[in-house]
Design an enzyme around this catalytic site. Sequence first.
Site, PDB file in Angstrom:
ATOM      1  N   TRP A  65      -2.784  -1.683 -10.800  1.00 52.39           N
ATOM      2  CA  TRP A  65      -3.730  -0.649 -11.089  1.00 52.39           C
ATOM      3  C   TRP A  65      -3.949  -0.750 -12.865  1.00 52.39           C
ATOM      4  CZ3 TRP A  65      -3.309   4.234  -7.050  1.00 52.39           C
ATOM      5  CH2 TRP A  65      -2.869   3.734  -6.127  1.00 52.39           C
ATOM      6  N   ASP A  99      12.358   6.827 -15.097  1.00 58.88           N
ATOM      7  CA  ASP A  99      12.622   7.608 -13.878  1.00 58.88           C
ATOM      8  C   ASP A  99      11.549   8.460 -13.966  1.00 58.88           C
ATOM      9  OD1 ASP A  99      13.157   8.792 -11.430  1.00 58.88           O
ATOM     10  OD2 ASP A  99      14.816   8.793 -11.219  1.00 58.88           O
ATOM     11  N   ASP A 124       0.720   5.134  -7.019  1.00 59.56           N
ATOM     12  CA  ASP A 124       0.903   3.741  -6.204  1.00 59.56           C
ATOM     13  C   ASP A 124       2.667   3.412  -5.445  1.00 59.56           C
ATOM     14  OD1 ASP A 124       0.051   1.503  -4.031  1.00 59.56           O
ATOM     15  OD2 ASP A 124       0.880  -0.215  -5.194  1.00 59.56           O
ATOM     16  N   LYS A 164      -0.694   6.738  -2.995  1.00 61.78           N
ATOM     17  CA  LYS A 164      -0.556   6.540  -1.843  1.00 61.78           C
ATOM     18  C   LYS A 164       0.467   7.447  -1.067  1.00 61.78           C
ATOM     19  CE  LYS A 164       2.195   2.811  -1.641  1.00 61.78           C
ATOM     20  NZ  LYS A 164       2.025   1.528  -1.461  1.00 61.78           N
TER      21      LYS A 164
END
Length: 209
Positions: A65, A99, A124, A164
């Site tokens: 992406w 993270d 995504d 997503k």
Amino acid sequence: MSKQKHSASSSRWLKEHFDDKYANEARRKGYRSRAIFKLEEIQQKDKLLKPGMTVVDLGAAPGGWSQYAIGVVGDSGRVIACDILPMDSIAGVSFLQGDFREDAVLEALLERIQPDMVDVVMSDMAPNIAGNNSVDQPRAMYLVELALDMCRQVLAPNGSFVVKVFQGEGFDEYVKEVRNMFKVVKIRKPDSSRARSREVFVVATGYKG
């Protein structure tokens, strides 16, 4: 028994992968992953990305992406990407490995974005799949909530969001939440999404701020 199931599942995945025209096309064109075609199809329909835009890509690795986005926004635009997993560098893309649920990583990510606001937030992200829907679905919904929270922090008024989402428990409530924050919300199932996958993409434009 479980080993046989795993082997059958692995064999099916391998067969799908090598018979998959999108995976083959991605390899032929030197794309990072077949996922690039999902964003490409969304872009063709919804025109989210434009030259000069600033884009945040969550769950970016291996970089499909980001690779597509920087090709559209160009040298005058910016793509800031983040993932727990490593990602090979892409010219024009600022990548942060970590993270972003951790405060230090989130601060580092926000520092790369600010003082600008972002035109598009893309996600995504997907959790590690345990094979148990009662575990996997809540994990997936947690990630999409995090992506939506990122919009609240960095997205400019009238900005766009593509994420997503796996259909299942919590999906309808999530779409309702997105509709409260954006003027127009569409659900897309790109042709390059595998037919048996529960994934769809929520495409939202006109962030109300």
